[in-house]
Enzyme design. Structure first.
Site, short mmCIF file in Angstrom:
data_model
loop_
_atom_site.label_atom_id
_atom_site.label_comp_id
_atom_site.label_asym_id
_atom_site.label_seq_id
_atom_site.Cartn_x
_atom_site.Cartn_y
_atom_site.Cartn_z
N CYS A 134 0.83 -1.21 0.00
CA CYS A 134 0.00 0.00 0.00
C CYS A 134 0.87 1.26 0.00
O CYS A 134 1.37 1.68 1.04
CB CYS A 134 -0.92 0.00 1.21
N CYS A 137 -0.35 4.11 2.15
CA CYS A 137 -0.18 3.94 3.60
C CYS A 137 1.27 4.18 3.99
O CYS A 137 1.55 4.78 5.02
CB CYS A 137 -0.50 2.50 4.03
N ASP A 138 2.20 3.67 3.20
CA ASP A 138 3.60 3.60 3.63
C ASP A 138 4.56 4.49 2.85
O ASP A 138 5.72 4.62 3.22
CB ASP A 138 4.08 2.14 3.54
#
Ligand code: NDP
Length: 311
Positions: A134, A137-138
């Protein structure tokens, strides 16, 4: 044991839309949210193709809006995970991760799909230490660093573009000699100077002392032009598609070869009477938020009519 007319499993666009419809229709229902409240869209950035938002909308905000809307019309939404379900007789009985059970006359399965991995031991070894599925997300952790995205579809292109805004360089590792992504996404990738596409390339493994420091790759695998090489990277992002979340059903519903729930033509009815499927878990073809919301609506109407026919 607690009982409900309709148990909705999953909290993506399909699950929340189903809850909005059952609640407004006065059908007593319970929605169990699952591991990732809001589903896959909470992991993306701006959604530009969900109608009604001329300037686009943040994925997390869209899902929170749907949740609030469901609560507003009286939905009973609960955190937790359905670990197993007995569909062999009615009422159906779902077991929750906390140990409790719920009896349900109808079930709407809206559990979505999860990111796929390549199956390399190194993915597990470096999970959370440079391996991610992701980018939104990261990606933040890789500012001004070098990363690789595996895959050649729309997701891979979208993630590569997102990362190219943060990172100094983004490799795309594509196993074929072309991208599968739509022309529009390919154009976006082509416009980025810091994205380099490695075609005909597969990943053999990852290297690094305290996290990912490089990837071992092979070009033209299995041909006489085969060559192995290494790239220095700090992050390795998977974007090779998704797998439907149907394991908890333990083979009680008919699935296609890839694990997607089969529904009867023109309805959301699954192979067991009283069970309906909505969203990505039953949709290998479109996999769009608006399509998932649409099938959530249809599943709620199907469940409501099915319940009416029983009385
Ligand atoms: P796709 O199935 O479309 O693409 C998967 C990609 O990963 C392909 O390039 C595939 O290669 C590659 N791949 C699969 N398995 C492996 C493997 N073992 N090793 C290496 N590469 C592999 O999935 P997406 O998640 O990209 O998209 C899913 C759906 O969602 C699509 O319909 C897409 O259009 C849609 N979508 C739309 C977006 C938008 O419109 N903004 C954004 C994101 C997704 P190969 O081509 O060789 O099979």
């Amino acid at each position: 044991m607690e009982s409900t007319k309709c148990l909705i499993i999953g909290s993506g666009p399909a699950g929340y839309t189903a809850a909005i419809y059952t609640s407004r229709a006065g059908v007593n229902s319970i929605l169990i949210e699952g591991l990732q409240t809001g589903g896959q869209l909470t992991q993306t950035t701006t959604i530009e193709n969900f109608p009604g938002f001329p300037d686009g909308i943040d994925g997390f905000a869209l899902m929170d809006n749907m949740r609030q809307q469901a609560l507003h019309v009286g939905a009973d939404i609960r955190p937790g995970l359905v670990t197993s379900i007995d569909l062999s007789k009615r009422p159906f009985v779902a077991t929750l991760d906390g140990g409790g059970s719920i009896e349900a006359q109808t079930v709407i399965v809206a559990t979505g799909a999860s990111a796929k991995y390549l199956g390399l031991d190194d993915e597990k070894k470096y999970m959370g230490m440079g391996v991610s599925a992701c980018a939104t997300c990261d990606g933040f952790f890789y500012r001004k660093k070098v990363v690789a995205v595996v895959g050649g579809g729309d997701t891979a292109c979208e993630e590569a573009c997102y990362l190219s805004n943060l990172c100094s360089k983004v490799y795309m590792i594509v196993r074929k000699d072309h991208l599968r992504a739509s022309a529009a996404m390919q154009k976006r990738v082509a416009e980025r100077d810091n994205i380099e596409i490695l075609f005909n390339t597969n990943t053999l493994g990852l290297v690094g002392e305290n996290g990912v420091e490089g990837a071992r790759l092979v070009r033209h695998k299995g041909t006489e032009r085969q060559e192995e090489f290494e790239i220095a990277i700090d992050g390795f992002f998977l974007a090779i598609g998704h797998r439907p979340n149907t394991d908890f059903l333990a083979g009680q519903l008919a699935l296609d070869d890839n694990g997607y729930i089969l529904t009867q033509p023109h309805t959301t009815a699954a192979s067991v009477d009283g069970v309906f499927a909505a969203g990505d878990v039953a949709d290998p073809r479109y996999r769009q938020a608006v399509a998932a919301a649409g099938t959530g609506c249809r599943a709620a109407l199907d469940a409501e009519r099915w319940l009416a026919e029983q009385t």
